[in-house]
Design an enzyme around this catalytic site. Structure first.
Site, PDB file in Angstrom:
ATOM      1  N   ASP A  48       0.835  -1.200   0.000  1.00  0.00           N
ATOM      2  CA  ASP A  48       0.000   0.000   0.000  1.00  0.00           C
ATOM      3  C   ASP A  48       0.872   1.253   0.000  1.00  0.00           C
ATOM      4  O   ASP A  48       0.554   2.253  -0.636  1.00  0.00           O
ATOM      5  CB  ASP A  48      -0.915   0.032   1.228  1.00  0.00           C
ATOM      6  N   LEU A 105     -36.210  -7.323 -14.327  1.00  0.00           N
ATOM      7  CA  LEU A 105     -36.477  -8.757 -14.479  1.00  0.00           C
ATOM      8  C   LEU A 105     -37.809  -9.102 -13.841  1.00  0.00           C
ATOM      9  O   LEU A 105     -38.178  -8.513 -12.827  1.00  0.00           O
ATOM     10  CB  LEU A 105     -35.387  -9.558 -13.778  1.00  0.00           C
ATOM     11  N   LYS A 120     -27.836 -12.730  -7.787  1.00  0.00           N
ATOM     12  CA  LYS A 120     -28.572 -11.468  -7.928  1.00  0.00           C
ATOM     13  C   LYS A 120     -28.083 -10.528  -6.823  1.00  0.00           C
ATOM     14  O   LYS A 120     -28.475 -10.662  -5.660  1.00  0.00           O
ATOM     15  CB  LYS A 120     -30.083 -11.692  -7.836  1.00  0.00           C
ATOM     16  N   ARG A 152     -30.028   3.724 -13.291  1.00  0.00           N
ATOM     17  CA  ARG A 152     -31.042   3.138 -14.152  1.00  0.00           C
ATOM     18  C   ARG A 152     -32.226   4.094 -14.333  1.00  0.00           C
ATOM     19  O   ARG A 152     -32.808   4.181 -15.402  1.00  0.00           O
ATOM     20  CB  ARG A 152     -31.519   1.821 -13.523  1.00  0.00           C
ATOM     21  N   GLU A 202     -23.827  -3.742 -11.057  1.00  0.00           N
ATOM     22  CA  GLU A 202     -24.408  -3.329  -9.781  1.00  0.00           C
ATOM     23  C   GLU A 202     -23.353  -2.639  -8.916  1.00  0.00           C
ATOM     24  O   GLU A 202     -22.234  -3.145  -8.775  1.00  0.00           O
ATOM     25  CB  GLU A 202     -24.884  -4.616  -9.092  1.00  0.00           C
ATOM     26  N   CYS A 206     -26.001   2.439  32.045  1.00  0.00           N
ATOM     27  CA  CYS A 206     -26.298   2.381  33.465  1.00  0.00           C
ATOM     28  C   CYS A 206     -24.952   2.486  34.146  1.00  0.00           C
ATOM     29  O   CYS A 206     -24.050   1.695  33.884  1.00  0.00           O
ATOM     30  CB  CYS A 206     -26.968   1.049  33.799  1.00  0.00           C
TER      31      CYS A 206
HETATM   32  S1  IVH Z   1     -29.380  -8.632 -15.562  1.00  0.00           S
HETATM   33  C1  IVH Z   1     -32.621  -7.313 -18.456  1.00  0.00           C
HETATM   34  N1  IVH Z   1     -27.904  -9.745 -13.712  1.00  0.00           N
HETATM   35  O1  IVH Z   1     -31.661  -6.958 -10.698  1.00  0.00           O
HETATM   36  C2  IVH Z   1     -31.766  -7.864 -17.411  1.00  0.00           C
HETATM   37  N2  IVH Z   1     -29.429  -8.025 -13.065  1.00  0.00           N
HETATM   38  O2  IVH Z   1     -34.778  -6.433 -11.799  1.00  0.00           O
HETATM   39  C3  IVH Z   1     -30.959  -6.849 -16.754  1.00  0.00           C
HETATM   40  N3  IVH Z   1     -29.344  -7.482 -10.671  1.00  0.00           N
HETATM   41  O3  IVH Z   1     -32.012  -3.899 -12.346  1.00  0.00           O
HETATM   42  C4  IVH Z   1     -30.413  -7.240 -15.478  1.00  0.00           C
HETATM   43  N4  IVH Z   1     -27.788  -8.915 -10.132  1.00  0.00           N
HETATM   44  O4  IVH Z   1     -30.153  -4.143 -10.619  1.00  0.00           O
HETATM   45  C5  IVH Z   1     -28.865  -8.837 -13.984  1.00  0.00           C
HETATM   46  N5  IVH Z   1     -26.515 -10.807 -12.178  1.00  0.00           N
HETATM   47  C6  IVH Z   1     -27.455  -9.887 -12.447  1.00  0.00           C
HETATM   48  C7  IVH Z   1     -28.011  -9.053 -11.452  1.00  0.00           C
HETATM   49  C8  IVH Z   1     -29.010  -8.134 -11.804  1.00  0.00           C
HETATM   50  C9  IVH Z   1     -28.595  -7.967  -9.695  1.00  0.00           C
HETATM   51  C10 IVH Z   1     -30.388  -6.436 -10.506  1.00  0.00           C
HETATM   52  C11 IVH Z   1     -30.271  -5.268 -11.438  1.00  0.00           C
HETATM   53  C12 IVH Z   1     -31.561  -5.205 -12.182  1.00  0.00           C
HETATM   54  C13 IVH Z   1     -32.465  -5.994 -11.303  1.00  0.00           C
HETATM   55  C14 IVH Z   1     -33.501  -6.706 -12.151  1.00  0.00           C
END
Ligand code: IVH
Length: 671
Positions: free
Chosen positions: A33, A83, A115, A136, A174, A425
């Protein structure tokens, strides 16, 4: 002259970006570092002297952004869809049936991804340079948060070169915060009297909205990519896209899986439902995508979601229930925590009837009232918390909670220091505290009195056999009483006395830790005895003396002085000394330093009792050295929680691994 300066600036800039990649993407840094900071300082200095040569993708630009009044709007070239969700096997099988119908007889594969529970963002690169980043928003338009995103070190400012790779592209992914980072940040905010965040996701969302990029830079945000779009080259599948993203320098999740059937998808979902707490960040399900991009196109989209992907969510760890009462709980240091008594509700595999409410401020901030319908949440940690309130469901009989001014256990007045969130206390004889303190005194990391657990401490305190930890060393005089108790025979009683006797051999630092002084963990206790060799010296130390030690700030100094000024505490210390408990630091340093001198350490993961900097100082003070990356020359790796790839590497090289307890023992010379 100026061209050589320009060259140096360019070289430095590339070097730093390369080290960022090694550190953030590969998790395999090759410099320390300090060396990294040195390169950065040199670059900053050169750019300050020759601003004309400062490039827009210079690593110094990560924090170069100005405060914005309002974010400008960005129109997404291709809408950012969301989604559709599925919650059980039946629903995900329905999704598979629909895919099958459209793709007819074609074979297809799914790619399963985690996810991430963060905030979706889009990044645009032109001619390899990061030019714009956006939220978004409503899917077609979002906010331009380029300056904020530049501060995220895992977002590359320039693409790495890939043979036949694209140069102009859009990446989506993300922004998120790791749980440990979130907890540390919230802890610091609480200490500073600032508003705390409810969970890592809200914390990431709040951070991205900040108008000052310098503030964003101080927050521990991360990024993971999962989508790539470009016209430069032909893309084939999501799996290959993820590999390409990785090669271009973007972080991708290491946990994706190609599946041949929906059964395999369901297995993946089950596996991650079970293992989600092993990850250092929150996920709320998995995402299932048809792997082939050509097939994705064939499937198309309906309304706002694609037909080629679906979110397969985990059972919620949030539930709504009624808040029946608020009870105050007293910890061993007298900390008073409000606890919600709830209408029992099934949540994440067990029934929850209590949840923490943190402190008075938290209750006020969220405007939580008695009889309200509240949201209870189980996070990565075991203790559930109340994370919100359903104001729209508020009943007529909802009542604001008045924080009592008395301790619920001993009824003495409670107090709160300036700037602190918690009430305390102050009565050291308070039974709740007495029990907690004796339990702590006897615990493994402290005096390690085997057999003296919570139940026995409770029983002995209740019977008046123990009022404080010094009473432990007089317990043998009460043998008759103990023998008359249920389940206490001659042998068990003798074993307990032997264990108590044995604890007199624990080193001085352990004794200091065992006293349970607020803010004094095991490592600070060691630091104190390194500097004040006897208890008399420590008792006589002023706040100024204490603060002159590196690693001891005003909070600790105040706490130590406050503890030893208390007459009751001094009496206990005196009795402990008379009983034969160690009250001076035996000079064992020579042996320790022999053991540690020139040993090379690597720290990985998070330690519970000290910061990385503290650990480094302690190792160095004993003659060892700390390096940032593992090689064959590394002697010892200290492994905290959420240790990453360094742990794997250490295992393959067969390097000695120490968990936190063993590390503390080593520092205390019992290794
Ligand atoms: S793909 C059309 N992959 O989930 C597909 N989304 O409701 C676009 N998210 O807005 C998304 N992990 O914020 C995708 N591995 C992943 C994800 C992911 C989290 C979130 C993202 C998106 C929401 C879908």
């Amino acid at each position: 002259m100026s061209s050589s300066i320009q060259k140096e600036i360019e070289t430095l800039s590339r070097k730093i970006l390369d080290h960022d990649y090694r550190y953030y993407i590969l998790a395999q840094p090759i410099i320390s570092d300090e060396e990294y900071d040195g390169l950065m300082r040199r670059l900053q200095e050169l750019e300050r002297q020759y601003p004309a040569f400062a490039a827009s993708d210079s690593p110094t630009q990560r924090v170069g952004g100005k405060i914005t009044k309002e974010f400008s709007t960005v129109t997404h070239a291709v809408p950012m869809l969301s989604l559709s969700n599925t919650y059980n096997e039946g629903e995900v099988r329905d999704f598979d049936r629909r895919v099958q119908e459209i793709l007819k007889n074609e074979t297809y594969r799914y790619i399963c991804e985690l996810k991430f529970d963060g905030i979706a963002i889009s990044l645009r690169y032109e001619d390899n340079i990061f030019v714009q980043g956006a939220t978004r928003g409503d899917g077609s338009q979002g906010d331009d948060i380029t300056q904020n995103l530049k501060t995220i070190r895992s977002i590359p400012l320039r693409l790495r070169s890939v043979r036949n790779g694209p140069h102009t592209l859009e990446v989506r992914g993300e922004a998120f915060m790791k749980r440990v980072d979130f907890q540390r940040m919230n802890g610091e905010r609480q200490l500073a009297g600032e508003k705390t965040f409810v969970n890592p996701r809200n914390s990431a969302a709040g951070t991205l909205k900040l108008q000052d990029p310098k503030l964003v830079a101080q927050r521990p945000l991360n990024f993971v990519s999962y989508f790539l779009r470009t016209d430069d080259i032909e893309l084939v599948s999501q799996y290959e896209n993820l590999q390409l993203l990785h090669n271009l320098g973007f972080p991708t999740s290491g946990h994706t899986k190609l599946c041949q059937s929906i059964d395999e998808v369901i297995e993946y979902w089950k596996e991650w439902e079970r293992r989600r707490d092993e990850l250092p960040f929150d996920i709320d399900g998995i995402v299932v995508k048809v792997n082939s991009l050509q097939q994705q196109e064939q499937l198309g989209a309906v309304a706002k979601s694609p037909r080629w992907a679906v979110a397969f969510k985990f059972a919620s760890r949030q539930a709504e229930t009624q808040l029946k009462a608020i009870r105050l709980q007293v910890g061993r240091l007298g900390t008073i925590t409000p606890v919600a008594e709830l209408e029992p509700v099934f949540l994440g595999g067990s029934t929850v009837s209590r949840a923490t409410l943190h402190n008075e401020e938290y209750i006020r901030e969220l405007d939580i009232r008695l009889n309200d319908i509240v949201i209870v949440e189980k996070g990565g940690d075991v203790i559930p918390k109340v994370s919100g309130v359903k104001i729209e469901k508020r009943l007529m009989d909802a009542k604001t909670f008045k924080f009592p001014n008395q301790c619920p256990e001993c009824h003495s007045k409670i107090f709160r220091s300036e700037g602190e969130a918690n009430y305390y206390c102050e009565n050291s004889e308070c039974p709740a505290q007495v029990k907690g303190r004796i339990e702590h005194f006897a615990s493994r990391g402290a005096m390690d009195i085997e057999g003296l657990g919570e139940a026995i401490v409770d029983q002995f305190v209740h019977l008046g056999l123990l009022k404080n930890c010094a009473d432990l060393y007089d317990l043998h005089t009460r043998q008759e009483i103990i023998l008359s108790l249920d389940r206490w025979g001659k042998k068990s009683t003798q074993n307990l006395f032997n264990a108590i006797e044995g604890s007199k051999a624990r080193p001085f630092s352990r004794v200091i830790y065992a006293l349970g002084i607020r803010h004094i963990g095991a490592s600070i206790a060691q630091l104190l005895v390194d500097n004040f060799i006897t208890i008399e010296q420590l008792i006589g130390a002023t706040e100024t003396d204490l603060q002159s030690i590196q690693g001891i700030g005003p909070q600790i100094a105040e706490s130590v002085v406050r503890f030893f000024t208390n007459e009751h505490n001094r009496r206990i210390v005196k009795r402990l000394k008379m009983a034969g408990v160690q009250m001076l630091e035996k000079k064992k340093r020579a042996r320790t330093s022999q053991q540690l001198s020139n040993k090379s350490f690597v720290l990985t993961g998070t330690l519970a009792t000290m910061t990385r900097e503290e650990a480094k100082q302690r190792i160095e003070s004993l003659g060892g050295k700390v390096v940032s990356s593992i090689s064959k020359k590394t002697d010892i790796v200290v492994v905290g929680t959420d240790a990453g790839s360094k742990l794997e590497k250490a295992k393959t090289l067969g390097i000695l691994l120490l968990d936190e307890q063993k590390f503390l023992n080593m520092l205390q010379n019992e290794f």
